[in-house]
Motif scaffolding. Structure first.
Motif, short mmCIF file in Angstrom:
data_model
loop_
_atom_site.label_atom_id
_atom_site.label_comp_id
_atom_site.label_asym_id
_atom_site.label_seq_id
_atom_site.Cartn_x
_atom_site.Cartn_y
_atom_site.Cartn_z
N GLU A 1 11.88 25.17 -7.41
CA GLU A 1 13.24 25.87 -7.58
C GLU A 1 14.16 25.58 -8.74
OE1 GLU A 1 15.26 28.02 -4.85
OE2 GLU A 1 14.22 27.14 -3.13
N LEU A 2 13.88 24.25 -8.99
CA LEU A 2 14.73 23.60 -9.96
C LEU A 2 14.07 23.68 -11.19
CD1 LEU A 2 16.22 20.30 -8.52
CD2 LEU A 2 17.24 22.75 -8.77
N PHE A 3 12.50 23.83 -11.29
CA PHE A 3 11.86 24.19 -12.41
C PHE A 3 12.24 25.69 -13.04
CE2 PHE A 3 7.88 21.80 -10.96
CZ PHE A 3 8.34 20.55 -11.05
N ALA A 4 12.39 26.51 -11.92
CA ALA A 4 12.61 27.85 -12.16
C ALA A 4 14.02 27.89 -12.94
CB ALA A 4 12.67 28.72 -10.73
N ARG A 5 15.02 27.30 -12.61
CA ARG A 5 16.44 27.01 -13.22
C ARG A 5 16.24 26.65 -14.42
NH1 ARG A 5 20.68 29.51 -12.36
NH2 ARG A 5 22.11 27.88 -12.33
N GLN A 6 15.27 25.64 -14.82
CA GLN A 6 15.28 25.24 -15.96
C GLN A 6 14.63 26.46 -17.10
OE1 GLN A 6 13.25 21.34 -14.56
NE2 GLN A 6 14.75 20.27 -15.58
N ILE A 7 13.41 26.99 -16.29
CA ILE A 7 12.96 28.12 -17.28
C ILE A 7 13.95 29.20 -17.59
CG2 ILE A 7 11.02 30.06 -16.85
CD1 ILE A 7 9.35 27.70 -15.50
N ARG B 1 11.18 16.37 -24.10
CA ARG B 1 10.78 16.27 -22.84
C ARG B 1 11.65 15.89 -21.89
NH1 ARG B 1 6.56 13.63 -25.25
NH2 ARG B 1 6.53 12.04 -23.83
N SER B 2 12.79 15.63 -22.28
CA SER B 2 13.84 15.14 -21.31
C SER B 2 13.79 15.80 -20.08
CB SER B 2 15.24 14.92 -21.76
OG SER B 2 15.30 14.55 -23.05
N GLY B 3 13.83 15.01 -19.08
CA GLY B 3 14.12 15.68 -17.59
C GLY B 3 15.07 15.18 -16.73
N ALA B 4 15.82 13.95 -16.69
CA ALA B 4 16.63 13.28 -15.98
C ALA B 4 18.05 14.00 -16.24
CB ALA B 4 16.85 11.77 -16.24
N TYR B 5 18.25 14.85 -17.39
CA TYR B 5 19.35 15.46 -17.71
C TYR B 5 20.09 16.41 -16.55
CZ TYR B 5 17.27 20.11 -18.31
OH TYR B 5 16.76 21.31 -18.18
N LEU B 6 19.09 17.07 -15.91
CA LEU B 6 19.34 18.06 -14.73
C LEU B 6 20.40 17.54 -14.06
CD1 LEU B 6 18.97 20.73 -13.52
CD2 LEU B 6 17.12 19.83 -12.43
N THR B 7 20.18 16.41 -13.43
CA THR B 7 21.40 15.50 -12.53
C THR B 7 21.91 14.60 -13.04
OG1 THR B 7 19.67 14.11 -11.58
CG2 THR B 7 20.04 16.23 -10.56
N HIS B 8 21.63 14.11 -14.12
CA HIS B 8 22.10 13.07 -14.91
C HIS B 8 22.36 11.66 -13.90
CE1 HIS B 8 24.23 11.17 -18.33
NE2 HIS B 8 25.52 10.93 -17.65
N ASP B 9 23.19 10.92 -14.00
CA ASP B 9 23.35 9.87 -12.73
C ASP B 9 24.69 9.17 -13.06
OD1 ASP B 9 23.17 8.05 -14.61
OD2 ASP B 9 20.97 6.93 -13.77
#
Length: 460
Positions: free
Chosen positions: A119-125, A316-324
């Motif tokens: 579902e988060l992939f879908a949001r990114q797409i 290819r950054s991935g951690a940006y979605l939630t950051h930390d």
């Protein structure tokens, strides 16, 4: 909000390659993800298998929890410890990096290993991602179960069983685009043997590594030998060059930034060298790098002038979605100390809640959260909030987590600490990749921090 999305369309995907630093060459279609698979996943029934989900919700479907039919984190019996996702913060981060990529002419194929949440992939797409990146064959199978149409596998794929499965998947679905890395002649031979001659060859990228880094060739001579082996393979096609800079530095000091810059120069030089030898098998050449720590430098390198070479620059950054609230807060170009002007900082979208169960010493409290619940590999949790039943959370300062064991957090108390047995502490977390893998289902909360508007399923 995060319940069913427009998963069949990607409205903002970049549709151009970079040639001579200018937008110009049309590229392939937007990435898609399967609507039916997402719908089926939301029909899964809640029960005891999902830690922290209250018994009051058992028997309901995951998709029953929405912004229109929410639950309450504190009033409806969610069990601690628990980790929640901040919905507005994720939306901010999605928009921020989508805007970053669109403004700078770079494509985004975020690494899905961070969340393994379709579902988060879908949001990114939905926010324009050109593809989704995977790390291994198991992750790839999850992506395909949900119909992800374009996947970069940021690794070599040498397992014969996985390669045979991949070949079948490509044969069955002409719309499925797949690319993985190669870094040795031996690897090319193993892939060729497992796949056999193919009418539709598997696209591969020569991976450039670095001294002390991870996989990838260490010199131009080896890279050229690998590229020549791919050219001669009846199963493979050379589609570009890949790399990963994040393994070469671990802070944002001048020396580390110089190391990253030097590596990216090498990535560009290798791409030009292979192109000059006529070894690429595609008209448009993928050049890809980029974790979540140095994506400013990666973007600048990938979108600089390539002369007459038509390049698809892919971040290819991935951690940006939630950051930390730890490692990436400190090192990201859009973190606590931004290296980029004019772009809003990313926001931490991860929060853990745990209860104080013991104060065996005046300056020590023990809480019901441990290594099986929260990340600890890139920094320990940071106490941020104190909550007592029936009261609003208040800021908590001066307290420090000193250790985690399997099921407990050791919290060092500040002088005059208000913390008492029975209180709940809200923590910021570091390194999202090792948070998500501990949770099969995560509540999404609204801006108030307690209204649960969605539940996100992971597949590790």
């Amino acid at each position: 909000m995060l319940h069913l999305l427009h998963a069949k369309c990607a409205t903002a995907v970049a549709k151009y390659a970079i040639r001579g630093g200018l937008v110009g060459v049309p590229v392939t279609t937007p990435c898609v993800i399967g609507r039916d698979a997402l719908l089926a996943a939301r029909d899964e029934v809640l029960d005891w298998r999902f830690k922290s989900i209250p018994a009051s919700l058992w028997g309901r479907r995951i998709g029953d929890i929405t912004a229109e039919a929410p639950a309450d984190l504190f009033a409806d019996g969610f069990l601690g410890p628990l980790v929640v996702l901040d919905g507005p913060a994720m939306e901010h981060n999605l928009r921020t990096l989508a805007g970053w990529c669109a403004d700078r002419g770079v494509l985004l194929a975020p690494h899905g290993k961070t969340t393994m949440a379709p579902e988060l992939f879908a949001r990114q797409i939905e926010h324009g991602s050109w593809g989704i990146t995977a790390a291994n064959a198991g992750q790839l199978r999850v992506y395909r179960a949900f119909g992800v149409s374009r996947v970069l596998l940021a690794n070599e794929l040498l397992d014969p069983a996985a390669l045979r499965w991949l070949g079948t998947e490509l044969d069955l679905d002409p719309g499925f685009e797949f690319t993985c890395w190669v870094d040795s002649v031996a690897g090319v031979a193993l892939m060729t043997e497992a796949l056999g001659p193919r009418d539709r060859p598997v696209d591969v990228l020569v991976e450039l590594g670095g001294a002390g880094g991870r996989t990838g060739v260490r010199d131009v001579g080896t890279a050229v030998a690998v590229a020549e082996a791919v050219r001669d393979s009846p199963a493979l096609r050379l589609a570009g060059v890949a790399g990963y800079e994040g393994a070469l530095a671990h802070d944002s000091g001048p020396e580390s930034l110089a190391t990253i810059a030097s590596y990216l120069d090498g990535l560009r030089d290798l791409t030009r060298d292979i192109a000059a030898r006529g070894l690429f098998g595609t008209d448009q050449v993928i050049v890809t790098a980029g974790g979540s720590a140095y994506f400013d430098q990666v973007t600048a390198a990938l979108t600089a002038d390539w002369g007459e070479l038509a390049v698809l620059p892919v971040l290819r950054s991935g951690a940006y979605l939630t950051h930390d609230d730890g490692f990436y807060r400190g090192i990201s170009p859009l973190g606590e100390h931004p290296r980029v002007a004019g772009v809003p900082p990313l926001r931490s979208a991860l929060r853990a809640w745990a209860q104080v169960v013991s104060k065996p010493e005046p300056d020590l409290a023990l809480l019901t959260m441990g290594k099986r619940d929260a990340s600890f590999d890139e920094g320990l949790p940071t106490p941020r909030l104190l909550r007592r039943p029936g009261a609003e959370p208040v800021e908590l300062t001066g307290h420090t987590v000193t250790a985690l064991n399997d099921q407990h957090t050791f919290l060092s108390l500040a002088p005059g600490s208000p913390v008492e047995v029975g209180d709940w502490i809200g923590f910021g977390l570091s390194h999202p990749c090792t948070v998500f893998d501990k949770w099969t289902l995560l509540p999404v909360v609204a801006a108030d921090g307690h209204t649960v508007t969605d539940l996100i399923r992971t597949y590790f």
